[in-house]
Write a protein that holds these residues in place. Sequence first.
Motif, PDB file in Angstrom:
ATOM      1  N   PHE A   1       0.863  -1.338   0.096  1.00  0.00           N
ATOM      2  CA  PHE A   1       0.238  -0.046  -0.132  1.00  0.00           C
ATOM      3  C   PHE A   1       0.922   1.158   0.140  1.00  0.00           C
ATOM      4  O   PHE A   1       0.569   2.306  -0.408  1.00  0.00           O
ATOM      5  CB  PHE A   1      -0.812  -0.008   1.277  1.00  0.00           C
ATOM      6  N   TYR A   2       2.055   1.220   0.522  1.00  0.00           N
ATOM      7  CA  TYR A   2       2.831   2.388   0.210  1.00  0.00           C
ATOM      8  C   TYR A   2       3.075   2.836  -1.146  1.00  0.00           C
ATOM      9  O   TYR A   2       3.522   3.966  -1.610  1.00  0.00           O
ATOM     10  CB  TYR A   2       4.318   1.945   1.058  1.00  0.00           C
ATOM     11  N   LEU A   3       3.035   1.881  -2.091  1.00  0.00           N
ATOM     12  CA  LEU A   3       2.964   2.257  -3.434  1.00  0.00           C
ATOM     13  C   LEU A   3       1.923   3.205  -3.739  1.00  0.00           C
ATOM     14  O   LEU A   3       2.086   4.099  -4.805  1.00  0.00           O
ATOM     15  CB  LEU A   3       3.149   0.894  -4.364  1.00  0.00           C
ATOM     16  N   LEU A   4       1.027   3.399  -3.153  1.00  0.00           N
ATOM     17  CA  LEU A   4      -0.205   4.212  -3.431  1.00  0.00           C
ATOM     18  C   LEU A   4       0.331   5.551  -3.313  1.00  0.00           C
ATOM     19  O   LEU A   4      -0.259   6.351  -3.899  1.00  0.00           O
ATOM     20  CB  LEU A   4      -1.398   3.877  -2.598  1.00  0.00           C
TER      21      LEU A   4
ATOM     22  N   LEU B   1       2.307  11.599  -6.344  1.00  0.00           N
ATOM     23  CA  LEU B   1       3.460  12.217  -7.118  1.00  0.00           C
ATOM     24  C   LEU B   1       3.031  12.157  -8.719  1.00  0.00           C
ATOM     25  O   LEU B   1       3.320  13.288  -9.208  1.00  0.00           O
ATOM     26  CB  LEU B   1       4.526  11.095  -6.907  1.00  0.00           C
ATOM     27  N   PHE B   2       2.345  11.605  -9.159  1.00  0.00           N
ATOM     28  CA  PHE B   2       1.997  11.316 -10.493  1.00  0.00           C
ATOM     29  C   PHE B   2       1.129  12.656 -10.904  1.00  0.00           C
ATOM     30  O   PHE B   2       1.242  13.248 -11.712  1.00  0.00           O
ATOM     31  CB  PHE B   2       1.277  10.224 -11.146  1.00  0.00           C
TER      32      PHE B   2
ATOM     33  N   LEU C   1      -4.211   6.280 -13.593  1.00  0.00           N
ATOM     34  CA  LEU C   1      -4.062   6.639 -12.161  1.00  0.00           C
ATOM     35  C   LEU C   1      -5.072   5.322 -11.707  1.00  0.00           C
ATOM     36  O   LEU C   1      -4.460   4.622 -10.681  1.00  0.00           O
ATOM     37  CB  LEU C   1      -4.505   7.978 -11.716  1.00  0.00           C
ATOM     38  N   ILE C   2      -6.100   5.294 -11.914  1.00  0.00           N
ATOM     39  CA  ILE C   2      -6.949   4.038 -11.486  1.00  0.00           C
ATOM     40  C   ILE C   2      -6.357   2.707 -11.495  1.00  0.00           C
ATOM     41  O   ILE C   2      -6.361   1.942 -10.647  1.00  0.00           O
ATOM     42  CB  ILE C   2      -8.342   4.210 -12.024  1.00  0.00           C
ATOM     43  N   ALA C   3      -5.834   2.528 -12.740  1.00  0.00           N
ATOM     44  CA  ALA C   3      -5.286   1.406 -13.120  1.00  0.00           C
ATOM     45  C   ALA C   3      -3.979   0.841 -12.108  1.00  0.00           C
ATOM     46  O   ALA C   3      -3.860  -0.160 -11.748  1.00  0.00           O
ATOM     47  CB  ALA C   3      -4.965   1.177 -14.584  1.00  0.00           C
ATOM     48  N   PHE C   4      -3.251   2.028 -12.147  1.00  0.00           N
ATOM     49  CA  PHE C   4      -2.162   1.851 -11.057  1.00  0.00           C
ATOM     50  C   PHE C   4      -2.621   1.492  -9.519  1.00  0.00           C
ATOM     51  O   PHE C   4      -2.053   0.729  -9.019  1.00  0.00           O
ATOM     52  CB  PHE C   4      -1.456   3.398 -11.024  1.00  0.00           C
TER      53      PHE C   4
ATOM     54  N   ILE D   1      -3.020  -2.597  -5.227  1.00  0.00           N
ATOM     55  CA  ILE D   1      -4.003  -3.343  -4.175  1.00  0.00           C
ATOM     56  C   ILE D   1      -3.835  -4.903  -4.598  1.00  0.00           C
ATOM     57  O   ILE D   1      -3.830  -5.634  -3.680  1.00  0.00           O
ATOM     58  CB  ILE D   1      -5.382  -3.179  -4.207  1.00  0.00           C
ATOM     59  N   ALA D   2      -3.577  -4.948  -5.882  1.00  0.00           N
ATOM     60  CA  ALA D   2      -3.302  -6.593  -6.355  1.00  0.00           C
ATOM     61  C   ALA D   2      -2.263  -7.044  -5.715  1.00  0.00           C
ATOM     62  O   ALA D   2      -2.131  -8.390  -5.473  1.00  0.00           O
ATOM     63  CB  ALA D   2      -3.635  -6.759  -7.929  1.00  0.00           C
ATOM     64  N   VAL D   3      -1.210  -6.355  -5.677  1.00  0.00           N
ATOM     65  CA  VAL D   3       0.166  -6.800  -5.271  1.00  0.00           C
ATOM     66  C   VAL D   3       0.007  -7.033  -3.702  1.00  0.00           C
ATOM     67  O   VAL D   3       0.562  -7.996  -3.144  1.00  0.00           O
ATOM     68  CB  VAL D   3       1.203  -5.627  -5.418  1.00  0.00           C
ATOM     69  N   ALA D   4      -0.767  -6.127  -3.056  1.00  0.00           N
ATOM     70  CA  ALA D   4      -0.957  -6.517  -1.782  1.00  0.00           C
ATOM     71  C   ALA D   4      -1.689  -7.861  -1.419  1.00  0.00           C
ATOM     72  O   ALA D   4      -1.658  -8.617  -0.417  1.00  0.00           O
ATOM     73  CB  ALA D   4      -1.792  -5.628  -0.966  1.00  0.00           C
TER      74      ALA D   4
END
Length: 349
Positions: free
Chosen positions: A11-14, A19-20, A64-67, A72-75
Amino acid sequence: MNLQFQYPEAFYLLGFLFLFIVLYIFYQFWKKRSIKKTGDPVVVNKLITNHSRIKTVLKFCLVLIAFGLGCIAVANPRKPDASSAEARKGIDLVIALDVSNSMLASDIAPNRLARAKQFISKLIDNLKDDRIGLIEFAGNAYLQMPLTFDQSAARLYVSSAGPGAVPTQGTSIGDALKKAEIAFGEESDRFRSIVLITDGETHDEDALDKAKELAGKGVMINTIGIGSPEGTTILDTATGGPKKDQAGQVVISKLNEQILQQIATVTNGTFVHLESAEAAVKTVMSQYTEIDKKALGDTSLYTYHSFYAWLVVPMLGLLLIELFIPDRKKTITPGSKKAKITDPIKAKA
């Protein structure tokens, strides 16, 4: 069972979403400044009238939504199958085993360490629903096995215990109790107990103080004394003869019952002089019969239903949609109805 995430750190990736967005805003400002520097803004804007700002923003939002869905999928959202593991009731028990050279004394056959292992093996037979941890200590203490329901692993670790597992000789009971406290952790609220197995041959002044501290936290310590008060010689593995001190005197290793009795007393435990393994196990287990045992799910045996695919599929779908959305306005071909209506010359005619 509630939904959980296997890798919550993802979730830190969010944070990259913010930044984007910031970079996108800066890009738009840079773009406007570039247009001004290129020439007359009115003329430049007419040259790029077919560019659609709305579609550009839409494409950016889709990315953005896809990212976010990808993060969440990685989590790995998942839900445990409750039927795959049972909730067990029991206590958390850490066995602290002395593996110093003095435990090789043979005042009880075949030697103290072998008799201690025999006791532990029979103790494990009685720990049906309890988690077991193992600490080996001599001059220092080391956590050999964290708390687990796996009795087979516990037997394996106990069978391989010996003086060679600990580089520093001595009998640091205080350090063993500290490591046991760490092994308990703070997650479980089950009853916690330590079974301390040693000949008690120590000058560790911190041992009793640490025992009192653990008693204040509700930890019971049952002490198992190995050896005889009269003592015996210790085999020197280097010479093959009796071990001698620096003055050349033969070392006699004796059971120190006093320190073990004190540790057991201050923690509401019991002291057992190990002679019969069966009798010692019976005495120790009697300490736990009246304890209120709380249920704890054995999560190591769970199977999980993962839902990351539910996020990956829409993520890929959004990226495909973004790929096929043009960032230009729809052009009106000459001769179309719209062109005829909007053509001022033909409208007058």
